[in-house]
Scaffold this motif. Structure first.
Motif, PDB file in Angstrom:
ATOM      1  N   LEU A  54       0.821  -1.202   0.000  1.00 29.93           N
ATOM      2  CA  LEU A  54       0.000   0.000   0.000  1.00 29.93           C
ATOM      3  C   LEU A  54       0.853   1.249   0.000  1.00 29.93           C
ATOM      4  O   LEU A  54       1.853   1.318   0.704  1.00 29.93           O
ATOM      5  N   ALA A  55       0.470   2.221  -0.783  1.00 31.15           N
ATOM      6  CA  ALA A  55       1.095   3.544  -0.750  1.00 31.15           C
ATOM      7  C   ALA A  55       0.006   4.543  -0.375  1.00 31.15           C
ATOM      8  O   ALA A  55      -1.114   4.455  -0.863  1.00 31.15           O
ATOM      9  N   VAL A  56       0.338   5.475   0.501  1.00 33.97           N
ATOM     10  CA  VAL A  56      -0.619   6.477   0.968  1.00 33.97           C
ATOM     11  C   VAL A  56      -0.153   7.838   0.469  1.00 33.97           C
ATOM     12  O   VAL A  56       1.001   8.215   0.670  1.00 33.97           O
ATOM     13  N   PHE A  57      -1.045   8.566  -0.194  1.00 32.64           N
ATOM     14  CA  PHE A  57      -0.731   9.866  -0.771  1.00 32.64           C
ATOM     15  C   PHE A  57      -1.607  10.946  -0.170  1.00 32.64           C
ATOM     16  O   PHE A  57      -2.755  10.703   0.181  1.00 32.64           O
ATOM     17  N   THR A  58      -1.060  12.145  -0.088  1.00 35.64           N
ATOM     18  CA  THR A  58      -1.878  13.299   0.263  1.00 35.64           C
ATOM     19  C   THR A  58      -2.688  13.668  -0.977  1.00 35.64           C
ATOM     20  O   THR A  58      -2.322  13.321  -2.093  1.00 35.64           O
ATOM     21  N   VAL A  59      -3.768  14.358  -0.776  1.00 34.81           N
ATOM     22  CA  VAL A  59      -4.562  14.904  -1.882  1.00 34.81           C
ATOM     23  C   VAL A  59      -4.763  16.380  -1.587  1.00 34.81           C
ATOM     24  O   VAL A  59      -4.696  16.802  -0.433  1.00 34.81           O
ATOM     25  N   ALA A 112       3.582   7.409   2.904  1.00 39.71           N
ATOM     26  CA  ALA A 112       3.987   6.118   3.457  1.00 39.71           C
ATOM     27  C   ALA A 112       3.847   5.045   2.385  1.00 39.71           C
ATOM     28  O   ALA A 112       2.947   5.109   1.553  1.00 39.71           O
ATOM     29  N   THR A 113       4.745   4.076   2.434  1.00 38.09           N
ATOM     30  CA  THR A 113       4.656   2.913   1.565  1.00 38.09           C
ATOM     31  C   THR A 113       4.920   1.680   2.420  1.00 38.09           C
ATOM     32  O   THR A 113       5.900   1.622   3.150  1.00 38.09           O
ATOM     33  N   VAL A 114       4.017   0.715   2.326  1.00 34.16           N
ATOM     34  CA  VAL A 114       4.137  -0.530   3.076  1.00 34.16           C
ATOM     35  C   VAL A 114       4.202  -1.670   2.078  1.00 34.16           C
ATOM     36  O   VAL A 114       3.356  -1.792   1.196  1.00 34.16           O
ATOM     37  N   LEU A 115       5.229  -2.501   2.200  1.00 32.53           N
ATOM     38  CA  LEU A 115       5.393  -3.672   1.342  1.00 32.53           C
ATOM     39  C   LEU A 115       5.548  -4.899   2.226  1.00 32.53           C
ATOM     40  O   LEU A 115       6.437  -4.941   3.080  1.00 32.53           O
ATOM     41  N   GLY A 116       4.685  -5.863   2.045  1.00 36.05           N
ATOM     42  CA  GLY A 116       4.769  -7.091   2.831  1.00 36.05           C
ATOM     43  C   GLY A 116       4.708  -6.862   4.325  1.00 36.05           C
ATOM     44  O   GLY A 116       5.327  -7.581   5.096  1.00 36.05           O
ATOM     45  N   GLY A 117       3.968  -5.861   4.762  1.00 37.97           N
ATOM     46  CA  GLY A 117       3.820  -5.576   6.177  1.00 37.97           C
ATOM     47  C   GLY A 117       4.932  -4.734   6.778  1.00 37.97           C
ATOM     48  O   GLY A 117       4.911  -4.427   7.953  1.00 37.97           O
TER      49      GLY A 117
END
Length: 86
Positions: free
Chosen positions: A37-42, A73-78
């Motif tokens: 998951l990657a989280v971006f501002t808008v 933030a970026t989460v890969l494999g937890g």
């Protein structure tokens, strides 16, 4: 313009990318699927909150095209691999 073009572009970047790599358990947020998951501002939540379900894809793509967002933030494999601080 095609009415569902924004949705299809969004899906090409998620489900389409997974399919191109031969992966069936990624590319979507769903129980049992791996969730990198990657989280971006808008720019504003108002733009997204006011969007109908059909317009949400357009609002997300417009924010990306305008480069008014940043990855927080970026989460890969937890594991958090990017925390937006660097």
């Amino acid at each position: 313009a095609e009415p569902d073009l924004d949705r299809r572009i969004f899906e090409a970047a998620t489900l389409g990318g997974a399919a191109a790599m031969g992966l069936s358990d990624v590319g979507r947020l769903e129980e049992g699927a791996r969730a990198d998951l990657a989280v971006f501002t808008v720019p504003t939540l108002d733009a997204l909150a006011a969007a109908s379900p059909a317009e949400i894809y357009s609002a997300l793509l417009d924010a990306a095209a305008a480069k008014t967002h940043r990855c927080v933030a970026t989460v890969l494999g937890g594991t958090v691999v990017h925390d937006g601080q660097s």
